[in-house]
Design an enzyme around this catalytic site. Structure first.
Site, PDB file in Angstrom:
ATOM      1  N   ASP A  98       0.866  -1.186   0.000  1.00 29.39           N
ATOM      2  CA  ASP A  98       0.000   0.000   0.000  1.00 29.39           C
ATOM      3  C   ASP A  98       0.900   1.232   0.000  1.00 29.39           C
ATOM      4  O   ASP A  98       1.427   1.620   1.044  1.00 29.39           O
ATOM      5  CB  ASP A  98      -0.892   0.018   1.245  1.00 29.39           C
ATOM      6  CG  ASP A  98      -1.988  -1.036   1.227  1.00 29.39           C
ATOM      7  OD1 ASP A  98      -1.766  -2.110   0.622  1.00 29.39           O
ATOM      8  OD2 ASP A  98      -3.051  -0.808   1.832  1.00 29.39           O
ATOM      9  N   LYS A 161      -6.716   3.388  -3.289  1.00 33.13           N
ATOM     10  CA  LYS A 161      -7.114   3.407  -1.878  1.00 33.13           C
ATOM     11  C   LYS A 161      -7.367   4.844  -1.456  1.00 33.13           C
ATOM     12  O   LYS A 161      -6.619   5.749  -1.834  1.00 33.13           O
ATOM     13  CB  LYS A 161      -6.005   2.760  -1.044  1.00 33.13           C
ATOM     14  CG  LYS A 161      -6.204   2.793   0.464  1.00 33.13           C
ATOM     15  CD  LYS A 161      -5.055   2.057   1.150  1.00 33.13           C
ATOM     16  CE  LYS A 161      -5.058   2.242   2.658  1.00 33.13           C
ATOM     17  NZ  LYS A 161      -3.946   1.528   3.317  1.00 33.13           N
ATOM     18  N   LYS A 191     -10.098   0.357  -2.404  1.00 39.48           N
ATOM     19  CA  LYS A 191      -9.999   0.145  -0.958  1.00 39.48           C
ATOM     20  C   LYS A 191     -10.399   1.420  -0.231  1.00 39.48           C
ATOM     21  O   LYS A 191      -9.791   2.474  -0.418  1.00 39.48           O
ATOM     22  CB  LYS A 191      -8.584  -0.268  -0.568  1.00 39.48           C
ATOM     23  CG  LYS A 191      -8.403  -0.486   0.939  1.00 39.48           C
ATOM     24  CD  LYS A 191      -7.012  -0.996   1.265  1.00 39.48           C
ATOM     25  CE  LYS A 191      -6.766  -1.046   2.765  1.00 39.48           C
ATOM     26  NZ  LYS A 191      -5.404  -1.536   3.105  1.00 39.48           N
TER      27      LYS A 191
END
Length: 227
Positions: A98, A161, A191
């Protein structure tokens, strides 16, 4: 959705700067108990989490995936540092990354720089590693969210995300998730992360288009879904 279905969409998260090894082990034990899809930890805790996932499983496959944050939380690391951080996290057992983009580039609409940065991190790790790109959407208007998502797609990311969960501007929002879904829904995963502490908010994110949830309060959220 049923509780077990939602659980598989959760990245059970512990990113507190002072998180201890004991707390990470507790996170992993809870992850196995809840049946979540992944844990998300700092690079310094990847090795511990990766070892724990096999200890937590009675099968040949790990109980959950291990995600590491990169360039966290500000995104202002040099790209070469992010790439090396990603390589080392994978070497320690991470199967998901991430990464935080340089958020100023999204505000300046420097989409080429964002695409290049993401591409360099993508190339630094094996193809099977899932790359999620954190946009810090609370800082961005919808048009910039959409353009940043498209840059992430062009750079080779598998997910976009919403948030680090650390910026005072806020975390995930329905507005942002809808913009992300408009940009890349059906092609990239989405996400939602940051400030999701109830089943109701989790449901809102999923209905808006989220396909993964970053949660620290996973047990509380899952309790609000039917068994």
């Amino acid at each position: 959705m049923r509780r077990a279905e939602v659980a598989r969409l959760i990245d059970h998260t512990l990113l507190a700067p002072a998180a201890t090894d004991e707390e990470v082990l507790a996170l992993c034990a809870e992850a196995a108990r809840l049946g979540v899809g992944a844990v998300c930890v700092a690079p310094t805790h990847v090795y511990l989490a990766a070892a724990s996932t096999y200890r937590s499983s009675h099968e040949a496959e790990p109980a959950f995936a291990v995600a590491s944050v990169i360039g966290f939380p500000h995104g202002t690391h040099l790209t070469v540092i992010k790439a090396e951080e990603a390589r080392r996290a994978v070497a320690d057992g991470a199967t998901e990354i991430d990464m935080v983009i340089d958020i100023a580039n999204a505000l300046d609409e420097n989409w080429r720089a964002i695409e290049t940065e993401i591409s360099e991190v993508r190339l630094s790790v094996p193809p099977h590693v899932i790359l999620k790109v954190i946009l810090e959407t609370a800082l961005l208007p919808d048009a910039n969210i959409i353009a940043a998502c498209r840059a992430a797609e062009a750079g080779g990311a598998e997910f976009v995300k919403t948030s680090t969960g650390f910026h005072p501007a806020g975390g995930a929002s329905v507005r942002a998730v809808r913009a992300m879904a408009e940009a890349v829904g059906g092609r990239l995963g989405i996400k939602a992360s940051g400030g999701i502490r109830t089943a109701e908010k989790a449901k809102d994110m999923l209905e808006a288009g989220a396909t993964r949830l970053g949660l620290s309060a996973s047990a509380d959220v899952l309790a609000g879904f039917p068994a």
